[in-house]
Design an enzyme around this catalytic site. Structure first.
Site, PDB file in Angstrom:
ATOM      1  N   LYS A 293       0.534  -0.802   0.433  1.00 53.14           N
ATOM      2  CA  LYS A 293      -0.377   0.126  -0.281  1.00 53.14           C
ATOM      3  C   LYS A 293       0.936   1.082  -0.117  1.00 53.14           C
ATOM      4  O   LYS A 293       0.575   2.159  -0.632  1.00 53.14           O
ATOM      5  CB  LYS A 293      -0.299  -0.021   1.429  1.00 53.14           C
ATOM      6  CG  LYS A 293      -2.028  -0.703   1.282  1.00 53.14           C
ATOM      7  CD  LYS A 293      -2.842  -1.311   2.946  1.00 53.14           C
ATOM      8  CE  LYS A 293      -2.514  -1.235   3.815  1.00 53.14           C
ATOM      9  NZ  LYS A 293      -1.531  -2.032   4.535  1.00 53.14           N
TER      10      LYS A 293
ATOM     11  N   ARG B  13      12.123  -6.407   3.885  1.00 54.33           N
ATOM     12  CA  ARG B  13      11.113  -4.846   3.873  1.00 54.33           C
ATOM     13  C   ARG B  13      12.425  -4.398   4.560  1.00 54.33           C
ATOM     14  O   ARG B  13      13.318  -4.675   5.669  1.00 54.33           O
ATOM     15  CB  ARG B  13      10.230  -4.047   4.503  1.00 54.33           C
ATOM     16  CG  ARG B  13      10.548  -2.902   5.110  1.00 54.33           C
ATOM     17  CD  ARG B  13       9.069  -2.403   4.660  1.00 54.33           C
ATOM     18  NE  ARG B  13       7.984  -2.879   5.436  1.00 54.33           N
ATOM     19  CZ  ARG B  13       6.891  -2.252   5.533  1.00 54.33           C
ATOM     20  NH1 ARG B  13       5.490  -2.141   4.798  1.00 54.33           N
ATOM     21  NH2 ARG B  13       6.366  -3.146   6.781  1.00 54.33           N
TER      22      ARG B  13
ATOM     23  N   ARG C 117      11.846  -2.981  10.115  1.00 50.85           N
ATOM     24  CA  ARG C 117      11.070  -1.968  10.947  1.00 50.85           C
ATOM     25  C   ARG C 117      10.730  -2.832  12.636  1.00 50.85           C
ATOM     26  O   ARG C 117      10.794  -4.219  12.283  1.00 50.85           O
ATOM     27  CB  ARG C 117       9.410  -1.816  10.221  1.00 50.85           C
ATOM     28  CG  ARG C 117       9.228  -0.937  10.128  1.00 50.85           C
ATOM     29  CD  ARG C 117       8.026   0.170   9.770  1.00 50.85           C
ATOM     30  NE  ARG C 117       6.802  -1.286   9.941  1.00 50.85           N
ATOM     31  CZ  ARG C 117       5.778  -0.724   8.683  1.00 50.85           C
ATOM     32  NH1 ARG C 117       6.013   0.340   8.060  1.00 50.85           N
ATOM     33  NH2 ARG C 117       4.803  -1.149   9.381  1.00 50.85           N
TER      34      ARG C 117
HETATM   35  P1  AP5 Z   1       5.113  -2.000   1.338  1.00 50.99           P
HETATM   36  O1  AP5 Z   1       4.535  -0.381   0.224  1.00 50.99           O
HETATM   37  O2  AP5 Z   1       5.944  -1.187   3.052  1.00 50.99           O
HETATM   38  O3  AP5 Z   1       3.596  -2.144   2.390  1.00 50.99           O
HETATM   39  P2  AP5 Z   1       2.721  -1.862   2.969  1.00 50.99           P
HETATM   40  O4  AP5 Z   1       1.124  -2.614   2.478  1.00 50.99           O
HETATM   41  O5  AP5 Z   1       2.248   0.043   2.861  1.00 50.99           O
HETATM   42  O6  AP5 Z   1       2.353  -2.464   4.556  1.00 50.99           O
HETATM   43  P3  AP5 Z   1       2.944  -2.150   5.667  1.00 50.99           P
HETATM   44  O7  AP5 Z   1       3.556  -2.621   7.082  1.00 50.99           O
HETATM   45  O8  AP5 Z   1       3.405  -0.587   5.916  1.00 50.99           O
HETATM   46  O9  AP5 Z   1       1.351  -1.554   6.072  1.00 50.99           O
HETATM   47  P4  AP5 Z   1       1.017  -1.744   7.432  1.00 50.99           P
HETATM   48  O10 AP5 Z   1      -0.431  -1.396   6.860  1.00 50.99           O
HETATM   49  O11 AP5 Z   1       1.432  -2.719   8.760  1.00 50.99           O
HETATM   50  O12 AP5 Z   1       1.045  -0.754   7.988  1.00 50.99           O
HETATM   51  P5  AP5 Z   1       1.019   0.779   8.888  1.00 50.99           P
HETATM   52  O13 AP5 Z   1       2.375   1.317   8.637  1.00 50.99           O
HETATM   53  O14 AP5 Z   1       0.419   0.781   8.519  1.00 50.99           O
HETATM   54  O15 AP5 Z   1       5.974  -2.880   0.985  1.00 50.99           O
HETATM   55  C1  AP5 Z   1       6.397  -3.595   1.893  1.00 50.99           C
HETATM   56  C2  AP5 Z   1       7.654  -4.104   1.330  1.00 50.99           C
HETATM   57  O16 AP5 Z   1       7.259  -5.157  -0.123  1.00 50.99           O
HETATM   58  C3  AP5 Z   1       8.940  -3.370   0.500  1.00 50.99           C
HETATM   59  O17 AP5 Z   1       8.976  -3.816   1.212  1.00 50.99           O
HETATM   60  C4  AP5 Z   1       8.672  -3.112  -0.677  1.00 50.99           C
HETATM   61  O18 AP5 Z   1      10.037  -2.610  -1.232  1.00 50.99           O
HETATM   62  C5  AP5 Z   1       8.368  -4.421  -1.171  1.00 50.99           C
HETATM   63  N1  AP5 Z   1       7.070  -4.679  -2.066  1.00 50.99           N
HETATM   64  C6  AP5 Z   1       6.006  -3.035  -2.853  1.00 50.99           C
HETATM   65  N2  AP5 Z   1       5.673  -4.148  -3.320  1.00 50.99           N
HETATM   66  C7  AP5 Z   1       6.198  -4.855  -3.774  1.00 50.99           C
HETATM   67  C8  AP5 Z   1       5.653  -5.079  -5.458  1.00 50.99           C
HETATM   68  N3  AP5 Z   1       4.959  -4.944  -6.322  1.00 50.99           N
HETATM   69  N4  AP5 Z   1       6.786  -6.530  -5.974  1.00 50.99           N
HETATM   70  C9  AP5 Z   1       7.971  -7.021  -4.867  1.00 50.99           C
HETATM   71  N5  AP5 Z   1       8.172  -5.514  -3.672  1.00 50.99           N
HETATM   72  C10 AP5 Z   1       7.028  -4.987  -3.536  1.00 50.99           C
HETATM   73  O19 AP5 Z   1       0.693   0.218  10.411  1.00 50.99           O
HETATM   74  C11 AP5 Z   1       1.532   0.015  10.923  1.00 50.99           C
HETATM   75  C12 AP5 Z   1       0.940  -0.833  12.403  1.00 50.99           C
HETATM   76  O20 AP5 Z   1       0.256   0.698  12.753  1.00 50.99           O
HETATM   77  C13 AP5 Z   1      -0.172  -1.709  12.584  1.00 50.99           C
HETATM   78  O21 AP5 Z   1       0.084  -3.046  13.011  1.00 50.99           O
HETATM   79  C14 AP5 Z   1      -1.029  -0.909  14.013  1.00 50.99           C
HETATM   80  O22 AP5 Z   1      -0.517  -1.555  14.858  1.00 50.99           O
HETATM   81  C15 AP5 Z   1      -1.096   0.542  13.693  1.00 50.99           C
HETATM   82  N6  AP5 Z   1      -1.960   0.921  13.009  1.00 50.99           N
HETATM   83  C16 AP5 Z   1      -2.033   2.091  12.054  1.00 50.99           C
HETATM   84  N7  AP5 Z   1      -2.962   2.437  11.328  1.00 50.99           N
HETATM   85  C17 AP5 Z   1      -3.731   1.891  11.934  1.00 50.99           C
HETATM   86  C18 AP5 Z   1      -5.033   2.117  12.220  1.00 50.99           C
HETATM   87  N8  AP5 Z   1      -6.252   2.597  11.583  1.00 50.99           N
HETATM   88  N9  AP5 Z   1      -6.077   1.821  13.054  1.00 50.99           N
HETATM   89  C19 AP5 Z   1      -5.289   0.456  14.180  1.00 50.99           C
HETATM   90  N10 AP5 Z   1      -3.935   0.547  14.020  1.00 50.99           N
HETATM   91  C20 AP5 Z   1      -3.295   1.240  13.254  1.00 50.99           C
END
Ligand code: AP5
Length: 232
Positions: free
Chosen positions: A9, A127, A160
């Site tokens: 995402k 990642r 991370r």
């Molecule tokens: P990346 O683009 O980083 O993936 P992502 O979907 O953004 O993953 P996140 O881990 O950031 O999402 P998340 O939803 O768990 O975390 P968030 O920060 O929102 O890609 C991942 C890897 O794959 C990278 O290395 C990239 O280079 C690679 N890649 C990408 N595309 C590729 C492709 N096409 N082919 C190959 N490789 C590829 O949330 C973190 C924490 O915050 C949560 O766990 C929770 O505790 C809290 N939180 C955040 N928002 C909320 C909410 N609304 N409610 C409650 N808790 C929340």
């Protein structure tokens, strides 16, 4: 944007942002930025939120909502806005709907990225994030030019905290339990666009952008039609 942790995402939001010049609101990034502040500048609610995050659990809805509301001016950005990682529960989705109704705004689309869990685990485990500018890499799929060093600023590339195996498991369970039900929620509202997150980031971006453009053109056509009907 909907999709399991690690589906890509953030990577897609960055590409969409470059093309659309929209406001990118990532709740995960906001929490991580708060975590880098000195301890004395963190509210008790934020300290508690960071604990949930480290373990891979969802932060309580009330804390997330407070943070989103503080940034509600993003919803009026001229280029539009991209919500990444929010909403993540049905309660958050309902609160967002109320806020948008209040601001006389509507979501254009909800993009749901899909990928088998085995590939997601591989993406998360590989990642690496720059400790300075926060650029995101992958050890095999998007490697930096020099191992362990950021291409943009030379910062160190780190795993991370919540990308460790024990947290990944908790995050995927939280996704299944609390976030996956949003797929049906937005499908029922006619907003869902499904995109397979396989292939290169650029290919996935092109599929996403094409589908969003088609929807935007349909929406403009619908509004013109309604306006003509009203005039007759
Ligand atoms: P990346 O683009 O980083 O993936 P992502 O979907 O953004 O993953 P996140 O881990 O950031 O999402 P998340 O939803 O768990 O975390 P968030 O920060 O929102 O890609 C991942 C890897 O794959 C990278 O290395 C990239 O280079 C690679 N890649 C990408 N595309 C590729 C492709 N096409 N082919 C190959 N490789 C590829 O949330 C973190 C924490 O915050 C949560 O766990 C929770 O505790 C809290 N939180 C955040 N928002 C909320 C909410 N609304 N409610 C409650 N808790 C929340």
């Amino acid at each position: 944007m909907l999709g399991a942790p690690g589906v890509g995402k953030g990577t897609q939001a960055e590409l969409l942002n470059r093309r659309m010049r929209a406001c990118h609101l990532s709740t995960g990034d906001v929490f991580r930025a708060a975590g880098r502040r000195p301890d004395c500048n963190q509210s008790p609610a934020m300290k508690e939120a960071l604990g949930y995050m480290r373990r891979g659990e969802l932060v309580p809805d009330s804390t997330v909502w407070e943070m989103v509301r503080e940034r509600s001016s993003c919803l009026h950005c001229r280029g539009g806005f991209i919500l990444d990682g929010f909403p993540r529960t049905l309660r958050q989705a309902e609160s967002l709907r109320e806020l948008m109704d209040h601001e006389a705004l509507q979501l254009t689309a909800v993009v749901n990225y899909t990928l088998p869990f085995s590939e997601i685990v591989e993406r998360l485990g590989g990642r690496r994030t720059c400790d300075q500018c926060k650029a995101v890499y992958h050890v095999t799929e998007r490697p930096p030019k020099v191992e362990g060093k950021c291409d943009h600023c030379g910062g160190r590339l780190l795993l991370r905290e919540d990308d460790r195996p024990e947290s990944i498991k908790v995050r995927l369970e939280a996704y299944e339990r609390s976030t996956a039900p949003l797929i049906e929620f937005y499908k029922d509202l006619g907003l869902l666009i499904e995109v397979a997150a396989k292939g290169s980031p650029d290919d996935i971006f092109e599929s996403t952008f094409t589908l969003l453009e088609a929807r935007r053109v349909r929406e403009v056509a619908r509004k013109v039609f309604v306006a003509q009907e009203d005039r007759q």
